[in-house]
Design a protein around this motif. Structure first.
Motif, short mmCIF file in Angstrom:
data_model
loop_
_atom_site.label_atom_id
_atom_site.label_comp_id
_atom_site.label_asym_id
_atom_site.label_seq_id
_atom_site.Cartn_x
_atom_site.Cartn_y
_atom_site.Cartn_z
N MET A 1 -15.42 34.83 -23.00
CA MET A 1 -15.79 34.97 -24.41
C MET A 1 -15.35 33.74 -25.20
O MET A 1 -16.12 33.20 -26.00
CB MET A 1 -15.15 36.23 -25.01
N VAL A 2 -14.13 33.29 -24.97
CA VAL A 2 -13.61 32.12 -25.68
C VAL A 2 -14.43 30.89 -25.31
O VAL A 2 -14.82 30.11 -26.18
CB VAL A 2 -12.11 31.90 -25.37
N ARG A 3 -14.70 30.73 -24.04
CA ARG A 3 -15.49 29.58 -23.57
C ARG A 3 -16.86 29.55 -24.25
O ARG A 3 -17.28 28.52 -24.78
CB ARG A 3 -15.66 29.65 -22.05
N GLY B 1 -8.02 27.00 -17.73
CA GLY B 1 -9.34 26.48 -17.39
C GLY B 1 -10.22 26.32 -18.62
O GLY B 1 -10.95 25.33 -18.74
N VAL B 2 -10.16 27.28 -19.53
CA VAL B 2 -10.94 27.20 -20.77
C VAL B 2 -10.49 25.98 -21.58
O VAL B 2 -11.31 25.20 -22.06
CB VAL B 2 -10.79 28.48 -21.61
N ILE B 3 -9.19 25.81 -21.72
CA ILE B 3 -8.67 24.69 -22.50
C ILE B 3 -9.06 23.36 -21.87
O ILE B 3 -9.55 22.46 -22.55
CB ILE B 3 -7.14 24.81 -22.66
N GLY C 1 -11.50 22.71 -19.82
CA GLY C 1 -12.95 22.53 -19.89
C GLY C 1 -13.40 22.04 -21.25
O GLY C 1 -14.26 21.16 -21.37
N ARG C 2 -12.83 22.61 -22.33
CA ARG C 2 -13.19 22.18 -23.68
C ARG C 2 -12.65 20.78 -23.94
O ARG C 2 -13.26 19.99 -24.64
CB ARG C 2 -12.64 23.13 -24.75
N TYR C 3 -11.48 20.47 -23.37
CA TYR C 3 -10.92 19.12 -23.49
C TYR C 3 -11.90 18.10 -22.87
O TYR C 3 -12.21 17.08 -23.47
CB TYR C 3 -9.56 19.03 -22.80
N LYS C 4 -12.37 18.40 -21.67
CA LYS C 4 -13.30 17.48 -21.00
C LYS C 4 -14.60 17.34 -21.80
O LYS C 4 -15.13 16.24 -21.93
CB LYS C 4 -13.60 17.97 -19.59
N LEU C 5 -15.08 18.45 -22.32
CA LEU C 5 -16.33 18.44 -23.09
C LEU C 5 -16.21 17.56 -24.33
O LEU C 5 -17.06 16.71 -24.58
CB LEU C 5 -16.71 19.87 -23.48
N ILE C 6 -15.15 17.75 -25.11
CA ILE C 6 -15.00 16.98 -26.34
C ILE C 6 -14.65 15.53 -26.03
O ILE C 6 -15.05 14.61 -26.74
CB ILE C 6 -13.97 17.65 -27.30
N ASN C 7 -13.92 15.32 -24.94
CA ASN C 7 -13.56 13.97 -24.52
C ASN C 7 -14.79 13.16 -24.12
O ASN C 7 -14.90 11.98 -24.43
CB ASN C 7 -12.54 14.04 -23.38
N GLN C 8 -15.73 13.80 -23.44
CA GLN C 8 -16.98 13.14 -23.04
C GLN C 8 -17.80 12.72 -24.25
O GLN C 8 -18.60 11.80 -24.17
CB GLN C 8 -17.81 14.04 -22.13
N LYS C 9 -17.60 13.42 -25.37
CA LYS C 9 -18.31 13.08 -26.60
C LYS C 9 -17.55 12.04 -27.42
O LYS C 9 -17.93 11.73 -28.54
CB LYS C 9 -18.51 14.34 -27.45
N GLY C 10 -16.43 11.55 -26.87
CA GLY C 10 -15.63 10.55 -27.57
C GLY C 10 -14.61 11.13 -28.53
O GLY C 10 -14.01 10.41 -29.32
N LEU D 1 1.86 25.64 -20.38
CA LEU D 1 1.12 24.40 -20.64
C LEU D 1 1.89 23.18 -20.15
O LEU D 1 1.30 22.25 -19.60
CB LEU D 1 0.80 24.28 -22.13
N ASP D 2 3.19 23.20 -20.33
CA ASP D 2 4.03 22.10 -19.88
C ASP D 2 4.02 22.00 -18.35
O ASP D 2 3.85 20.92 -17.78
CB ASP D 2 5.45 22.28 -20.40
N MET D 3 4.19 23.14 -17.68
CA MET D 3 4.19 23.15 -16.22
C MET D 3 2.85 22.71 -15.64
O MET D 3 2.79 22.12 -14.57
CB MET D 3 4.55 24.54 -15.69
#
Length: 117
Positions: free
Chosen positions: A29-31, A62-64, A66-75, A91-93
């Motif tokens: 749902m979040v994705r 995985g959701v986080i 994936g969204r990081y990669k998506l926004i990163n690909q857009k610059g 998140l740290d581990m």
């Protein structure tokens, strides 16, 4: 426990506030909601506020990522803020903070992304 998701757009930034549990039951749902908001609003950056997130498992990671990669690909950039101790530890581990900055609150995150009005 369920998950509540609140999204707000601020000067090209998608601010996502999660409350509850981000796990295998709620990650799809979040994705979908985040992807739709990114596409619809053409966001440049994402700020993910986890102040009220009590639990997250690997599906949430995985959701986080994936969204990081998506926004990163857009610059764009993605930042995390308001992380409580148990979620911070996960998140740290995972090594997430090596690729994504963490801030104390939304204002600091927006300031660093240079989008505070």
């Amino acid at each position: 426990m369920n998950l509540q998701i609140e999204m707000e757009h601020h000067r090209g930034v998608l601010i996502v506030r999660l409350s509850g549990e981000l796990d295998h039951h709620t990650s799809d749902m979040v994705r979908m909601q985040m992807d739709e908001a990114i596409q619809r609003r053409q966001c440049e950056h994402i700020v993910l506020s986890l102040k009220n997130l009590q639990f997250m498992d690997s599906s949430g990671l995985g959701v986080i990522l994936g969204r990081y990669k998506l926004i990163n690909q857009k610059g764009g950039e993605m930042a995390v803020c308001d992380v409580n101790p148990p979620v911070h530890r996960l998140l740290d581990m995972s090594g997430l903070f090596k690729i994504m900055p963490i801030y104390d609150n939304e204002v600091n995150a927006l300031t660093e992304l240079e989008v505070v009005s």
